[in-house]
Design a protein around this motif. Structure first.
Motif, mmCIF file in Angstrom:
data_model
loop_
_atom_site.group_PDB
_atom_site.id
_atom_site.type_symbol
_atom_site.label_atom_id
_atom_site.label_comp_id
_atom_site.label_asym_id
_atom_site.label_seq_id
_atom_site.Cartn_x
_atom_site.Cartn_y
_atom_site.Cartn_z
ATOM 1 N N LEU A 1 0.829 -1.199 0.000
ATOM 2 C CA LEU A 1 0.000 0.000 0.000
ATOM 3 C C LEU A 1 0.867 1.254 0.000
ATOM 4 C CD1 LEU A 1 -2.795 1.194 0.002
ATOM 5 C CD2 LEU A 1 -2.904 0.868 2.473
ATOM 6 N N ASN A 2 1.953 1.240 0.757
ATOM 7 C CA ASN A 2 2.866 2.388 0.770
ATOM 8 C C ASN A 2 3.482 2.629 -0.601
ATOM 9 O OD1 ASN A 2 2.747 3.439 3.427
ATOM 10 N ND2 ASN A 2 4.005 1.764 4.188
ATOM 11 N N SER A 3 3.796 1.539 -1.312
ATOM 12 C CA SER A 3 4.368 1.678 -2.653
ATOM 13 C C SER A 3 3.371 2.303 -3.626
ATOM 14 C CB SER A 3 4.844 0.314 -3.172
ATOM 15 O OG SER A 3 3.744 -0.544 -3.463
ATOM 16 N N ILE A 4 2.080 2.058 -3.402
ATOM 17 C CA ILE A 4 1.041 2.667 -4.242
ATOM 18 C C ILE A 4 0.886 4.148 -3.909
ATOM 19 C CG2 ILE A 4 -1.431 2.703 -4.755
ATOM 20 C CD1 ILE A 4 -1.477 -0.307 -4.351
ATOM 21 N N LEU A 5 0.833 4.456 -2.615
ATOM 22 C CA LEU A 5 0.591 5.839 -2.174
ATOM 23 C C LEU A 5 1.734 6.776 -2.536
ATOM 24 C CD1 LEU A 5 -1.035 5.216 1.330
ATOM 25 C CD2 LEU A 5 -2.165 5.773 -0.839
ATOM 26 N N GLU A 6 2.917 6.236 -2.785
ATOM 27 C CA GLU A 6 4.052 7.070 -3.197
ATOM 28 C C GLU A 6 3.782 7.794 -4.504
ATOM 29 O OE1 GLU A 6 7.406 4.520 -3.412
ATOM 30 O OE2 GLU A 6 7.721 4.427 -1.231
ATOM 31 N N HIS A 7 2.845 7.286 -5.296
ATOM 32 C CA HIS A 7 2.536 7.881 -6.601
ATOM 33 C C HIS A 7 1.431 8.947 -6.503
ATOM 34 C CE1 HIS A 7 4.998 4.879 -8.707
ATOM 35 N NE2 HIS A 7 4.484 3.987 -7.885
ATOM 36 N N PHE A 8 0.950 9.220 -5.286
ATOM 37 C CA PHE A 8 -0.091 10.226 -5.090
ATOM 38 C C PHE A 8 0.454 11.366 -4.236
ATOM 39 C CE2 PHE A 8 -2.441 6.387 -6.008
ATOM 40 C CZ PHE A 8 -3.518 6.818 -6.771
ATOM 41 N N ASP A 9 0.093 12.584 -4.617
ATOM 42 C CA ASP A 9 0.448 13.747 -3.806
ATOM 43 C C ASP A 9 -0.572 13.893 -2.692
ATOM 44 O OD1 ASP A 9 2.630 14.403 -5.404
ATOM 45 O OD2 ASP A 9 1.376 15.542 -6.800
ATOM 46 N N GLY A 10 -0.092 13.993 -1.478
ATOM 47 C CA GLY A 10 -1.003 14.150 -0.351
ATOM 48 C C GLY A 10 -0.385 13.624 0.925
ATOM 49 N N ASP A 11 -1.023 13.934 2.026
ATOM 50 C CA ASP A 11 -0.571 13.486 3.336
ATOM 51 C C ASP A 11 -1.601 12.505 3.872
ATOM 52 O OD1 ASP A 11 0.684 13.179 5.740
ATOM 53 O OD2 ASP A 11 0.041 15.101 6.570
ATOM 54 N N PHE A 12 -1.318 11.211 3.733
ATOM 55 C CA PHE A 12 -2.294 10.181 4.061
ATOM 56 C C PHE A 12 -1.879 9.374 5.288
ATOM 57 C CE2 PHE A 12 -1.937 10.300 -0.699
ATOM 58 C CZ PHE A 12 -3.035 11.099 -0.913
ATOM 59 N N ASP B 1 -5.048 14.581 3.792
ATOM 60 C CA ASP B 1 -5.256 15.627 2.793
ATOM 61 C C ASP B 1 -5.050 15.068 1.391
ATOM 62 O OD1 ASP B 1 -5.661 17.525 4.797
ATOM 63 O OD2 ASP B 1 -3.500 17.851 5.032
ATOM 64 N N GLY B 2 -5.846 15.556 0.440
ATOM 65 C CA GLY B 2 -5.715 15.105 -0.951
ATOM 66 C C GLY B 2 -6.433 13.818 -1.238
ATOM 67 N N LEU B 3 -7.480 13.528 -0.451
ATOM 68 C CA LEU B 3 -8.187 12.263 -0.619
ATOM 69 C C LEU B 3 -8.964 12.181 -1.927
ATOM 70 C CD1 LEU B 3 -9.588 11.740 2.992
ATOM 71 C CD2 LEU B 3 -7.593 10.653 1.955
ATOM 72 N N GLY C 1 -11.027 9.443 -6.847
ATOM 73 C CA GLY C 1 -11.167 9.489 -8.297
ATOM 74 C C GLY C 1 -12.581 9.820 -8.737
ATOM 75 N N LYS C 2 -12.745 10.070 -10.023
ATOM 76 C CA LYS C 2 -14.054 10.411 -10.570
ATOM 77 C C LYS C 2 -14.994 9.222 -10.457
ATOM 78 C CE LYS C 2 -16.194 12.578 -14.623
ATOM 79 N NZ LYS C 2 -15.962 13.087 -15.996
ATOM 80 N N TYR C 3 -16.173 9.462 -9.861
ATOM 81 C CA TYR C 3 -17.185 8.429 -9.635
ATOM 82 C C TYR C 3 -16.649 7.260 -8.798
ATOM 83 C CZ TYR C 3 -19.259 10.943 -13.565
ATOM 84 O OH TYR C 3 -19.745 11.920 -14.392
ATOM 85 N N GLY C 4 -15.574 7.498 -8.045
ATOM 86 C CA GLY C 4 -15.023 6.448 -7.197
ATOM 87 C C GLY C 4 -14.225 5.400 -7.950
ATOM 88 N N ARG C 5 -13.801 5.717 -9.167
ATOM 89 C CA ARG C 5 -13.100 4.715 -9.984
ATOM 90 C C ARG C 5 -11.725 4.364 -9.429
ATOM 91 N NH1 ARG C 5 -14.855 7.543 -15.634
ATOM 92 N NH2 ARG C 5 -16.922 6.571 -15.819
ATOM 93 N N THR C 6 -11.016 5.369 -8.896
ATOM 94 C CA THR C 6 -9.669 5.101 -8.384
ATOM 95 C C THR C 6 -9.728 4.230 -7.133
ATOM 96 O OG1 THR C 6 -8.883 7.221 -9.248
ATOM 97 C CG2 THR C 6 -7.511 6.139 -7.611
ATOM 98 N N ILE C 7 -10.615 4.558 -6.221
ATOM 99 C CA ILE C 7 -10.739 3.751 -5.007
ATOM 100 C C ILE C 7 -11.183 2.328 -5.343
ATOM 101 C CG2 ILE C 7 -13.117 4.481 -4.520
ATOM 102 C CD1 ILE C 7 -12.582 4.296 -1.612
ATOM 103 N N GLY C 8 -12.051 2.197 -6.358
ATOM 104 C CA GLY C 8 -12.490 0.871 -6.788
ATOM 105 C C GLY C 8 -11.348 0.065 -7.368
ATOM 106 N N ALA C 9 -10.516 0.711 -8.192
ATOM 107 C CA ALA C 9 -9.372 0.029 -8.794
ATOM 108 C C ALA C 9 -8.341 -0.350 -7.737
ATOM 109 C CB ALA C 9 -8.736 0.930 -9.856
#
Length: 216
Positions: free
Chosen positions: A72-83, A101-103, A108-116
Motif C-alpha cells: 500500500l505504501n508503494s502505491i501511495l508514493e505515486h499520489f500527492d497528499g498526506d495520508f 489531505d488530498g483524498l 477518483g471520478k465516480y469512485g473509480r480510483t478507489i475501486g481500482a
C-alpha cells in the motif's frame, strides 16, 4: 480467524529448536509465524526410542499485514497528499480506512480510483493467502456515504414495484456497489429477488418480485 499461509512441518530436538528452523525457512520475524505442536519431544532409555519435536508452522495475519503495508505504501508514493491509514482483520475481511489531505485523488471520478485500488489490493493479498479474503477500502468515509446513497436508491426503486411493474433495473454499478444492493435487498426485503445482468462496465442489478409474491 487463524489464517494459515505456506504451512509446513518442522522437526527439532525441542519445540524451540523446531520453531527456529521454521523462522530460518520462512525468513521472517518470529512474530509473523504461528505453529501447532504435532509431536512433543521424548527421551528414550539410553537414547533408544527418542522422539523429536514436530510442529506445523505457518505465516499469520501479522505477515499479511506487514506485506499489505509495504504494498500500500508503494502505491501511495505515486499520489500527492498526506495520508494515514489503518488496517484491521475481521474474520475473512480486511478493512482499510484512509484519512488525510488530498483524498479526492485517491477516490477518483465516480469512485473509480478507489475501486481500482481495492481490486489491486484484493488480488495482492489473495495471492499470498490460501484463504479467500475480502478487502474493503474506505477513503475519507466515501464508501460509508456511498453505501447510504445506494440504500436510498434501492428504497426508492422498490417503492415503484407493484403487480404491473414486476421488476426495476438500476443504473450500471461497480461490482462492490452491486454486492451492496444484493446484500441490502436480501436483508431488508426478503420477499424480493435480485439479479445482475450485462457485461462490465455496464453490468447492472435487477430487483424483482418473487414468483410467490406475484401469485399472491
Amino acid at each position: 480467524m487463524n489464517i494459515k499461509i505456506r504451512e509446513k512441518q518442522f522437526e527439532g530436538k525441542s519445540i524451540d529448536l523446531a520453531f527456529e528452523e521454521a523462522v530460518k525457512y520462512y525468513g521472517v520475524s518470529p512474530e509473523e509465524i504461528n505453529f501447532e505442536v504435532i509431536q512433543q519431544p521424548k527421551k528414550g532409555f539410553l537414547g533408544i526410542g527418542n522422539k523429536s519435536a514436530i510442529i506445523s508452522a505457518f505465516l499469520n495475519e501479522k505477515y499479511l499485514m506487514n506485506k499489505l503495508n509495504e504494498f500500500l505504501n508503494s502505491i501511495l508514493e505515486h499520489f500527492d497528499g498526506d495520508f494515514n491509514y489503518s488496517i484491521n482483520f475481521q474474520g475473512k475481511n480486511v478493512l482499510i480506512r484512509m484519512e488525510g489531505d488530498g483524498l479526492g485523488k485517491l477516490i477518483g471520478k465516480y469512485g473509480r480510483t478507489i475501486g481500482a485500488m481495492q481490486h489491486i489490493l484484493s488480488i495482492f493479498i489473495n495471492r499470498l493467502s490460501s484463504t479467500k479474503i475480502d478487502v474493503n477500502l474506505d477513503v475519507g468515509e466515501y464508501r460509508r456515504k456511498k453505501k447510504e446513497k445506494i440504500y436510498e436508491i434501492v428504497d426508492n426503486a422498490i417503492r415503484r414495484l407493484n403487480e404491473e411493474t414486476e421488476k426495476i433495473e438500476l443504473a450500471p454499478m461497480f461490482s462492490y456497489e452491486r454486492r451492496i444492493v444484493h446484500e441490502y435487498v436480501r436483508r431488508q426485503y426478503p420477499h424480493l429477488e435480485t439479479e445482475s445482468i450485462g457485461l462490465e462496465p455496464y453490468r447492472k442489478v435487477i430487483i424483482k418480485l418473487t414468483k410467490s409474491h406475484i401469485k399472491a
